[in-house]
Design a protein around this motif. Structure first.
Motif, short mmCIF file in Angstrom:
data_model
loop_
_atom_site.label_atom_id
_atom_site.label_comp_id
_atom_site.label_asym_id
_atom_site.label_seq_id
_atom_site.Cartn_x
_atom_site.Cartn_y
_atom_site.Cartn_z
N LYS A 11 28.67 47.27 30.73
CA LYS A 11 28.80 47.87 32.06
C LYS A 11 27.45 48.40 32.55
CE LYS A 11 30.66 51.87 34.41
NZ LYS A 11 31.22 53.18 34.21
N SER A 30 31.57 41.25 37.63
CA SER A 30 32.26 42.50 37.95
C SER A 30 33.75 42.35 37.68
CB SER A 30 32.01 42.92 39.40
OG SER A 30 32.72 42.11 40.31
N HIS A 31 34.29 41.15 37.94
CA HIS A 31 35.70 40.88 37.67
C HIS A 31 35.97 40.91 36.16
CE1 HIS A 31 39.66 39.48 38.85
NE2 HIS A 31 39.60 38.56 37.90
N TYR A 34 35.96 44.46 34.96
CA TYR A 34 37.19 45.13 35.41
C TYR A 34 38.37 44.76 34.52
CZ TYR A 34 41.42 45.70 38.20
OH TYR A 34 42.68 46.01 38.61
N GLU A 38 40.46 47.19 32.05
CA GLU A 38 41.88 47.35 32.32
C GLU A 38 42.70 47.05 31.07
OE1 GLU A 38 44.53 46.57 36.10
OE2 GLU A 38 44.22 44.72 34.98
N THR A 53 38.34 52.21 34.73
CA THR A 53 38.83 51.15 35.60
C THR A 53 38.60 51.55 37.06
OG1 THR A 53 40.56 50.60 34.00
CG2 THR A 53 40.83 49.74 36.21
N ILE A 56 35.02 51.12 38.07
CA ILE A 56 34.70 49.71 38.29
C ILE A 56 35.28 49.23 39.62
CG2 ILE A 56 35.02 47.35 37.43
CD1 ILE A 56 33.14 48.97 35.70
N ILE A 57 36.48 49.66 39.93
CA ILE A 57 37.10 49.30 41.22
C ILE A 57 36.20 49.77 42.36
CG2 ILE A 57 38.98 49.89 42.80
CD1 ILE A 57 40.82 49.89 40.27
N ARG A 60 33.12 47.66 42.61
CA ARG A 60 33.42 46.35 43.19
C ARG A 60 33.63 46.46 44.70
NH1 ARG A 60 37.78 43.04 40.38
NH2 ARG A 60 36.62 41.36 41.36
N TYR A 66 35.07 42.25 45.39
CA TYR A 66 36.51 42.19 45.14
C TYR A 66 37.12 40.86 45.57
CZ TYR A 66 36.56 43.70 50.02
OH TYR A 66 36.35 43.79 51.37
#
Length: 181
Positions: A11, A30-31, A34, A38, A53, A56-57, A60, A66
């Protein structure tokens, strides 16, 4: 490798070096980060990784990572997943802002259901249990995986309102729902 140390190193490296990647790679990495965090949130240290999480959201969202491409709509799956993490952390103001900002980016045919779904959780956080319960009663199921949290929330509302008999009926109905689905 799902170890905490590797996750935090990965990260940190991504956040420091995000500018060197092209648009697709930024979205892809990034996905991946995430989804890794998660999956870690479902294990030990649940709350800590739920907060991760959430970070990270936000990363994004702030970096427009996203969606796969800027022309893509916000998927219902990503929208609901992001929203639900905010709900678990009781980030009411964030949820209200998120809904206001991103509901419009969903495919038109999905907006009404997602609007109703998010309103249920916001009502709960606002302690408006009667309104929440009414919305649940009229809620039309749209995606099965996002129906489960609504069913669980219904039990929480019954508990908050002291509706013990209704809670037991709902538990039986939920058991039946789970068996069928």
């Amino acid at each position: 490798n799902n170890s905490d140390t590797n996750y935090f190193e990965l990260k940190k490296e991504l956040f420091e070096n995000i500018s060197i990647f092209d648009t697709f790679e930024k979205g892809f990495f990034s996905h991946a980060i995430y989804w890794l965090v998660e999956s870690m949130a479902k294990k030990q240290r649940y709350f800590e990784f739920t907060k991760e999480t959430f970070s990270i959201i936000n990363f994004r969202l702030q970096n427009d990572l996203y969606k796969r491409t800027p022309k893509d709509p916000f998927t219902v799956s990503a929208f609901c997943s992001f929203f639900y993490v905010g709900f678990k952390l009781k980030e009411k103001n964030w949820l209200l802002n998120f809904k206001k900002r991103y509901l419009i980016e969903l495919p038109v045919q999905e907006r009404e259901s997602c609007d109703a779904w998010t309103s249920i959780f916001i009502d709960f956080l606002e302690d408006d249990y009667i309104k929440c319960l009414n919305r649940i009663n009229y809620f039309k199921n749209f995606i099965l995986i996002y129906t489960y949290p609504v069913k669980r929330l219904q039990l929480m509302v019954f508990y908050e309102l002291g509706y013990i008999n209704e809670a037991f009926y709902a538990i039986d109905a939920f058991k039946s729902f789970l068996k069928k689905n």
